[in-house]
Design an enzyme around this catalytic site. Sequence first.
Site, short mmCIF file in Angstrom:
data_model
loop_
_atom_site.label_atom_id
_atom_site.label_comp_id
_atom_site.label_asym_id
_atom_site.label_seq_id
_atom_site.Cartn_x
_atom_site.Cartn_y
_atom_site.Cartn_z
N SER A 14 0.83 -1.21 0.00
CA SER A 14 0.00 0.00 0.00
C SER A 14 0.86 1.26 0.00
CB SER A 14 -0.92 0.01 1.23
OG SER A 14 -0.15 -0.04 2.42
N ASN B 152 -2.18 -3.04 12.85
CA ASN B 152 -3.64 -2.94 12.80
C ASN B 152 -4.15 -1.74 13.58
OD1 ASN B 152 -3.39 -5.31 11.41
ND2 ASN B 152 -4.40 -6.61 12.93
N HIS C 292 -40.56 22.16 -10.42
CA HIS C 292 -40.64 21.34 -11.64
C HIS C 292 -39.95 22.02 -12.83
CE1 HIS C 292 -43.62 18.96 -9.43
NE2 HIS C 292 -44.21 20.10 -9.15
N SER D 292 -14.85 26.78 -27.01
CA SER D 292 -15.03 25.59 -27.83
C SER D 292 -13.90 25.49 -28.84
CB SER D 292 -16.38 25.67 -28.56
OG SER D 292 -16.44 24.73 -29.62
N LYS E 180 -18.63 30.34 -28.39
CA LYS E 180 -18.97 29.67 -27.14
C LYS E 180 -18.16 30.17 -25.95
CE LYS E 180 -21.28 26.59 -26.46
NZ LYS E 180 -20.91 25.17 -26.62
N GLU F 223 -19.76 22.56 -14.30
CA GLU F 223 -20.01 21.25 -14.91
C GLU F 223 -19.09 20.19 -14.32
OE1 GLU F 223 -21.69 22.63 -19.31
OE2 GLU F 223 -19.66 21.80 -19.13
N LYS G 124 -8.40 3.38 1.93
CA LYS G 124 -7.60 4.60 1.86
C LYS G 124 -7.73 5.35 0.53
CE LYS G 124 -4.51 2.35 5.00
NZ LYS G 124 -5.47 1.21 5.00
#
Length: 456
Positions: free
Chosen positions: A21, A108, A154, A275, A281, A288, A323
């Site tokens: 690890s 442990n 809505h 873009s 754009k 996002e 982890k």
Amino acid sequence: MRGPGRFDQPLDPLVAAFNASIGFDRELLPYDLAGSRAHVRMLTKVGLVTPQEGELLLGGLDRIEQEWQEGQFNPGVDQEDIHSAVENHLTQQLGAVGKKLHTARSRNDQVATDLRLYTLDHSGRIIGHLTTLMGVLLALAQKHVETLIPAYTHLQRAQPVSLAHHWLAYFEMFDRDRARLTDCIERMNILPLGSGALAGTTLPIDRAYTAALLGFRAPCENSLDGVSDRDFVVELLSALSLIMAHLSRLSEELILWSSREFGFIQLTDRCATGSSLMPQKKNPDVPELIRGKSGRVYGHLMGMLTVLKSLPLAYNKDLQEDKEPLFDTVRTVETCLEIMTLFLTEGFTLDTARLAQAVEEDYSNATDAADYLVRKGLPFREAYYIVGALVRSSLANGKLLKDLSLREWQTFHPLFEADIYEAISPKQVVSARNSYGGTGFAQVREALARAQARLG
């Protein structure tokens, strides 16, 4: 961990790499060193190492930290994990004294302690990031008490509200997130060290002393649970998933508002991209990406629950899988909180003219027309149907309610009088909602004062 006492053949290199690890748990090094320092001080206190040995061990741990910071301590797969790497390096420095570091502990209980120290530290950091973000939301709200915005149900326009009220809704979400993390901290703030591999130790250790040195409120009550408990990881991942849900909801609204269809905000060059094909754009990549990263965090939560779902007591190697999802989630959430704070600060400008137009061009004042009749004694449900018919007629004739003549109003009910126009004006519609927690300007100002007090 393998030694010559039990094994007489080397581990297959593929198994060694699979088992190790060290590639990711090196993130625990500062916490491993902190736990080891406390452990050495406890061993010295109870006489399991001499004061001179304790000083040598503490000095060696300090040198390892310095070497790490200077890039000179870079353990590889042969060390298996960061805990073994520290112990082995210390033994190389100090000889036999270095071998005393692991007295009365197991990897442990050691890794369980490191992980709790990590989660406690980063939970506090995330609370700090949340507080900063809430401060930005509060500042935005203070500037826009009387700026109106359409509110939606809505995804259909419902009623106009104060923009400050809208920002404060997210303030409430993030304040709950702070409270959840504070609650998580209470349960994760328990020391596993001293549980040994699973059954405690025969040696005369002082777990309460170690807990006090490390800032834990108490040692764990049960050694089996101490080494195998990862509830605190699940709780933290769950709390962080809700933070991402709230960031994603806020991101979605900012994305919608930046579209031409809404036009409520204009993206700045500082936080927008273009873009590769369409020169016109300007894309809301920041919100996002935040919205997209919520799925990544949710996946880590489900992965951790799946790891735990059928583990017998006590420690199992499956727990090594705790982890990477935890570290990635913490990094993701901290980054998203920082970037959202930046975006709210300098990522867009508000188009107040468009907002003012938006609250004038729909039927979101229909409820207020019904309430007007209710204040004149009509039952609400009757008023509701009257205004519904009035809206249907207005739609058919291409008119808004504000454009109807008084005669047209009175065609639907004689209780409508000339003051109906003031009652359905956007400012009045918002101002009149003065119930506790509502969007009325007086209520919003009181809510701002309460929010400021909580933030402080």
